[in-house]
Structures are given as C-alpha cells and as structure tokens.
Design an enzyme around this catalytic site. Sequence first.
Site, PDB file in Angstrom:
ATOM      1  N   ASP A 101       0.753  -1.230  -0.062  1.00 40.17           N
ATOM      2  CA  ASP A 101       0.057   0.148  -0.027  1.00 40.17           C
ATOM      3  C   ASP A 101       0.944   1.097  -0.049  1.00 40.17           C
ATOM      4  OD1 ASP A 101      -2.417   1.393   0.521  1.00 40.17           O
ATOM      5  OD2 ASP A 101      -3.467  -0.467   1.234  1.00 40.17           O
ATOM      6  N   ASP A 209      -2.902   4.610  -2.560  1.00 47.32           N
ATOM      7  CA  ASP A 209      -4.033   5.114  -1.662  1.00 47.32           C
ATOM      8  C   ASP A 209      -4.570   6.504  -2.334  1.00 47.32           C
ATOM      9  OD1 ASP A 209      -5.715   4.702   0.707  1.00 47.32           O
ATOM     10  OD2 ASP A 209      -5.034   6.444   1.332  1.00 47.32           O
ATOM     11  N   GLU A 277      -6.268   3.865  -6.251  1.00 49.16           N
ATOM     12  CA  GLU A 277      -7.426   3.981  -5.767  1.00 49.16           C
ATOM     13  C   GLU A 277      -8.026   5.332  -6.097  1.00 49.16           C
ATOM     14  OE1 GLU A 277      -9.822   3.878  -1.302  1.00 49.16           O
ATOM     15  OE2 GLU A 277      -8.042   5.029  -1.660  1.00 49.16           O
ATOM     16  N   HIS A 349     -11.249  -3.244   2.812  1.00 51.35           N
ATOM     17  CA  HIS A 349     -11.081  -2.789   4.241  1.00 51.35           C
ATOM     18  C   HIS A 349     -12.031  -1.682   4.688  1.00 51.35           C
ATOM     19  CE1 HIS A 349      -8.395  -0.204   2.493  1.00 51.35           C
ATOM     20  NE2 HIS A 349      -8.184   0.440   3.360  1.00 51.35           N
ATOM     21  N   ASP A 350     -12.693  -1.075   3.730  1.00 52.15           N
ATOM     22  CA  ASP A 350     -13.181   0.248   3.947  1.00 52.15           C
ATOM     23  C   ASP A 350     -14.881  -0.200   3.497  1.00 52.15           C
ATOM     24  OD1 ASP A 350     -11.222   1.752   4.070  1.00 52.15           O
ATOM     25  OD2 ASP A 350     -11.083   2.496   2.048  1.00 52.15           O
TER      26      ASP A 350
HETATM   27  O1  TEU Z   1      -9.619   5.271   1.469  1.00 55.28           O
HETATM   28  C1  TEU Z   1     -10.329   6.351   0.666  1.00 55.28           C
HETATM   29  C2  TEU Z   1     -11.669   6.688   0.796  1.00 55.28           C
HETATM   30  O2  TEU Z   1     -12.106   7.715   0.161  1.00 55.28           O
HETATM   31  C3  TEU Z   1     -12.698   5.886   1.283  1.00 55.28           C
HETATM   32  O3  TEU Z   1     -13.055   4.850   0.786  1.00 55.28           O
HETATM   33  C4  TEU Z   1     -12.514   6.027   2.854  1.00 55.28           C
HETATM   34  O4  TEU Z   1     -12.484   4.915   3.222  1.00 55.28           O
HETATM   35  C5  TEU Z   1     -13.748   6.507   3.665  1.00 55.28           C
HETATM   36  O5  TEU Z   1     -14.705   5.520   3.875  1.00 55.28           O
HETATM   37  C6  TEU Z   1     -14.622   7.386   3.002  1.00 55.28           C
HETATM   38  O6  TEU Z   1     -16.023   7.438   3.446  1.00 55.28           O
HETATM   39  C7  TEU Z   1      -8.390   5.234   1.815  1.00 55.28           C
HETATM   40  C8  TEU Z   1      -8.254   4.020   2.491  1.00 55.28           C
HETATM   41  O7  TEU Z   1      -8.540   2.715   1.837  1.00 55.28           O
HETATM   42  C9  TEU Z   1      -8.677   4.197   3.905  1.00 55.28           C
HETATM   43  O8  TEU Z   1      -8.803   3.054   4.593  1.00 55.28           O
HETATM   44  C10 TEU Z   1      -8.118   5.345   4.547  1.00 55.28           C
HETATM   45  O9  TEU Z   1      -8.880   5.580   5.751  1.00 55.28           O
HETATM   46  C11 TEU Z   1      -8.300   6.429   3.771  1.00 55.28           C
HETATM   47  O10 TEU Z   1      -7.809   6.260   2.260  1.00 55.28           O
HETATM   48  C12 TEU Z   1      -7.217   7.703   3.958  1.00 55.28           C
HETATM   49  O11 TEU Z   1      -6.005   7.091   3.789  1.00 55.28           O
END
Ligand code: TEU
Length: 577
Positions: A101, A209, A277, A349-350
């Site tokens: 990552d 990310d 992403e 994971h989100d």
């Molecule tokens: O996530 C980016 C993001 O915009 C979303 O998916 C976020 O998780 C959030 O739920 C929006 O409501 C990435 C990573 O995958 C996430 O885990 C991190 O928290 C974020 O970036 C910051 O680094």
Amino acid sequence: MPHTDAPWWTTSVVYQVYPRSFADSDGDGIGDLAGITGRLDHLERLGVDVLWLSPIYPSPQDDNGYDISDYQGVDPLFGTLPDLDELIAQAHARGIRVVMDLVVNHTSDEHPWFVESRSSTDNPKRDWYWWRPARPGTVPGEPGAEPTNWGSFFSGPTWEYDETTGEYYLHLFSRKQPDLNWENPEVRRAVHQMMRWWLDRGVDGFRMDVINMLSKDLPPRDGVVPTAERDGVVPPGGTQGDGGPYYLCGPRIHEFLAEMHAEVVAGHEATLLTVGEMPGVTVEQARLFTDPARHEVDMVFQFEHVSLDQGDGKWDVRPLELTALKRSLGRWQEGLAEVGWNSLYWNNHDQPRAVSRFGDDGEHRVRSAKLLGTVLHLHRGTPYVYQGEELGMANAPFAALEDFRDIEALNHYRHAVALGADPDEVLAALRTMGRDNARTPMQWDASPHAGFTTGTPWIPVNPDHVEVNAEAALADPDSVFHHYRRLIELRRTVPAVALGDFTMLLPDDPVVYAFTRRLDDVELLTVANFSGDPVCPDVPGWSEWVLAELLLGNVADPTGPELAPWEARVYRRTGSA
Ligand code: TEU
C-alpha cells in the site's frame, strides 16, 4: 487487446490482507507479519497470484496505519523489516507477488517531515504541506476562520489550526493525516526514491491510496454547500462545502502519475502491478489513467458501484436497485473495453461485507456469496478478493457504539449526534455501512477468537465463526472457498474469462444479472438470480443455453430453465458468432 500480448495481471487474482485483522502470531490481539507468513498456505490453496498488504509501516495508528510516520520501516505492532523480507520471500516461493500500500497523499502528523514543517514558517519543509492563513477578516482558530469551507472525509473541517505559527494545514482525512504538497518537486522526488527502495527490496508493485487527490486546483476555494444546508437545515455532517471539485483529479494529476511511472516503474512494467484508488473517478478519466500508451497506472479502483446504495453521503443508506448496479458496471465494462483495464471488487477494508450488502447473509449466505463471486469474477478486469470474502464472511452484529473502533465511524457519530441526529439512527447506519464490518478478525476455525489470536482481539470476532471459518470451508467441497478456488482457476484456464468481450443482457430486469463474454468462437453466459424467489430468466436463446456445457454453478445438479433462489450459472458454447 490481442490476447497474445496481454499483461500478466489480466489472468491474475489479487488477495487483500488487512494485517491488523488477519493472523496474530504473538498473542497481543493484533495481527502481524509472522501471522500472515504462517497462513500463506491458505492463499496458495485458493490459487491467488498477488497479495496486497494494507499498510504495515510505523504509524500512530490513528487510521489503522493509513497515517504513516516512516515510509521505510515496519511498525513494531506488525514485526520487523526482516519479518517483511521473510513474508515476501515465502510468498515468492509460492509464486505469489506482493503489492504494498502506498499512502502518499498524506503522512502522519508525527512523520518527521511534518514535525519540521509545522515548527516555523521558514522551515525548509514548510512548503511540503498545505499551510494557509485564516480567512481574511476572521479570528484565526475561531470556527469559520478556516481557509475554505471543505468538509473532511472523517467529519469536521479539512483545516486544522496550528498555534505554533498561527496558520492552518490541510487534511482531507483525519487531523493526524496532513496532506503533502505535490506541487513541490522535492516531495515528489522523496516519494519516488522511497518507492524505488521498496522495489529494490523485492516488492512487486503498489496499491496507491487516494492517488487521484494528489493534485489540488489552486488556489483552494470554497466548495458548494448542499441545498438543504443553504436553506438552513443542518444535516448530520454539519454545514460544510464539497471540496471534491478542487482535489479530485486536479489539473496536474496525469502529469504526477506519468512522472511517477517514468521515475519508478519504467523498465519493470512486465513484472509490476500498479492500481490507483480513485474515489469519484469517472469512466472517461479512468480510461486516460489506464491507457497503456500513457504510462500512468495499470488499473484503478472506482467507487460508483459501491455508492449506489447511498443517497446524500455514505451514511444515508438506500436500498440497492439491481438495474442501477448493472447500468453502472456495464458502463465501466464498455468504457474500458478497447483501452484501459478494470479492477473488480465488492469488498475491501473500507466496505461492509458483500454478502450482507448485496446478497442474503441469512438463509442463503453460502449460495449468495457464491453468486456474488461468480458475477464479479466473470466480468472483464482483475478481480480482488478481500480476506474472508472467500468464506462468505458477513457483517458483524455490533450492539453498541463501544463495539466500533474506526475513526471514521466514531467521528461521524460524535458530529452527527452533536448536531441533533437521532443516536439510534446513526448507530443503525454505522452497522450497515461502517468499515469495522470488514475489519473483524479473519475466521480460521471454530475455537475461541476463531484461531486469530491467543490473546484478546483488538476488535471482537464475529460470533458466527463457529460455523463460518476456513477450517470448515476447506473440509467442505461445496463451500464458498472451493467455489472461489474454481473461479480463480477458470480465469487462468479459460481465455474468454480473462479477455473475452463483454455484453450485458436484460438491463431492465430487476432480479436477473446476465451477460455474455466472447473470445474468438467461444461464448460464455453468466446468469444470476439476485433474489430469494425462483425465476425463469428471459435470456435470449435460453432454451439452447441450458443444453450447453455448464462450467460452474452454485446449486447441486442444475438442469431446468428455472433458477433457484440466489442461483448462478456459467455456460460455455463454441461456434461462430
Ligand atoms: O480510502 C479512501 C476513501 O475515500 C474511502 O474509501 C474512505 O475509506 C472513507 O470510507 C470515505 O467515506 C483510503 C483507504 O482505503 C482508507 O482506509 C483510508 O482511511 C483513507 O484512504 C485515508 O488514507
């Protein structure tokens, strides 16, 4: 693209590990690198080609490692650099590549770069971050004095007042995640150098990310405040403007990614994988990002299909309409058909667990989990499997606020309730959409804490682990695990799965998801019943298709024209178009 010179990742499947929640080797209740190494057999049995590791770098863990304080180390929570070398070596020995990552839109506020940057206005690192004075005519530090009205992803303003110098710094995410200033060439050089260091160490690519947030449209200006708020109705998020237009795919984003490619990836394309992403990315932008001739990234994670069950923001949960899902994924298939490449995912994971969100995690858990895997993996693109998805793991039964751990969820609750939202309604939304659903420990067996740890897990194990676990799944030939294994094998052995053209069928059907793939004279039909009632699909030529070769299904001996609840089938036939 002609299938003879298709890149290696067109036939590959990526498995994502969230280290904190995968396997704990030392009993501290938090997963670690040695734990992952000890479980590589699981990945090998599943047949995946790539392991994507969520962040393992030193971090204050404000956002579980997405707040990095040292890009070239390992957090003691997870182990040591030699542990990581060992994991990479063991993965490589099994033919599994390792993708790290890369979190470079922001660092931790405890990163030495930021510590220097905040120390004085004339520090050489000052310009590595976004420092701005208070809005003219306001008192610095008072509410409303922020340089712009943007709302952060984790609630509250994107600007934090810093008393040391009386200025604000930008943080799109938590206040402990200050955004790096990519306009500054020294920042870009430092990141490129760090990336090369990881490649030299043996890693095989990067998951980048929020990489489409690097370039900001300058100067930062106020965003539009949603209509309801302009009318004086304060929503759960508070009155804030949408800064998206100023930081999503900003003016220099293609230049920054092309430069990163030239400085880091060029010359190693044949073996590396890069996936960006990109929240808010459109199909048209994604085609530019992934056009091989432009040398930016191999593929992107887009967010359209995981936003269809949300209204005004992610906590405004709405029912999903299957027709909307088909329209969206179908458009992405079409948009990246000739140029570019899709990544395919339901989970990470989100996101909440797919079987709870898009399937039926009750009576039809196993069958609907298989259906979701089938539909996703038969699309054109590179599929991503998130740990536990291959077991059909479901959302967790969070009872109270104390069960949640995620900064996004906890901040949202605090802000929304302070602004007058009904606490029970806020909790209900957290249960449905909260990221902690994806972060409960991996379920290895039926023992206490599911074989994840001998200690106390940092977040409770889902009680359904007595039934839903890897040990049980491996022993059962009809499990979700073995279905995913077959899907992964199909991609490698049936070229039409990886490279065939995609045609969506029945776009207006509210319960049947059906599409064909064609490569040369081979045609595949995938048909899936997204409902708990039997249905006879209205697929053109269905009566002939049911006589064709059944490559894969999720019920025992499917024969007739009727699909059982949550049934999915994949047929193959050969002949001219
Ligand atoms: O996530 C980016 C993001 O915009 C979303 O998916 C976020 O998780 C959030 O739920 C929006 O409501 C990435 C990573 O995958 C996430 O885990 C991190 O928290 C974020 O970036 C910051 O680094």
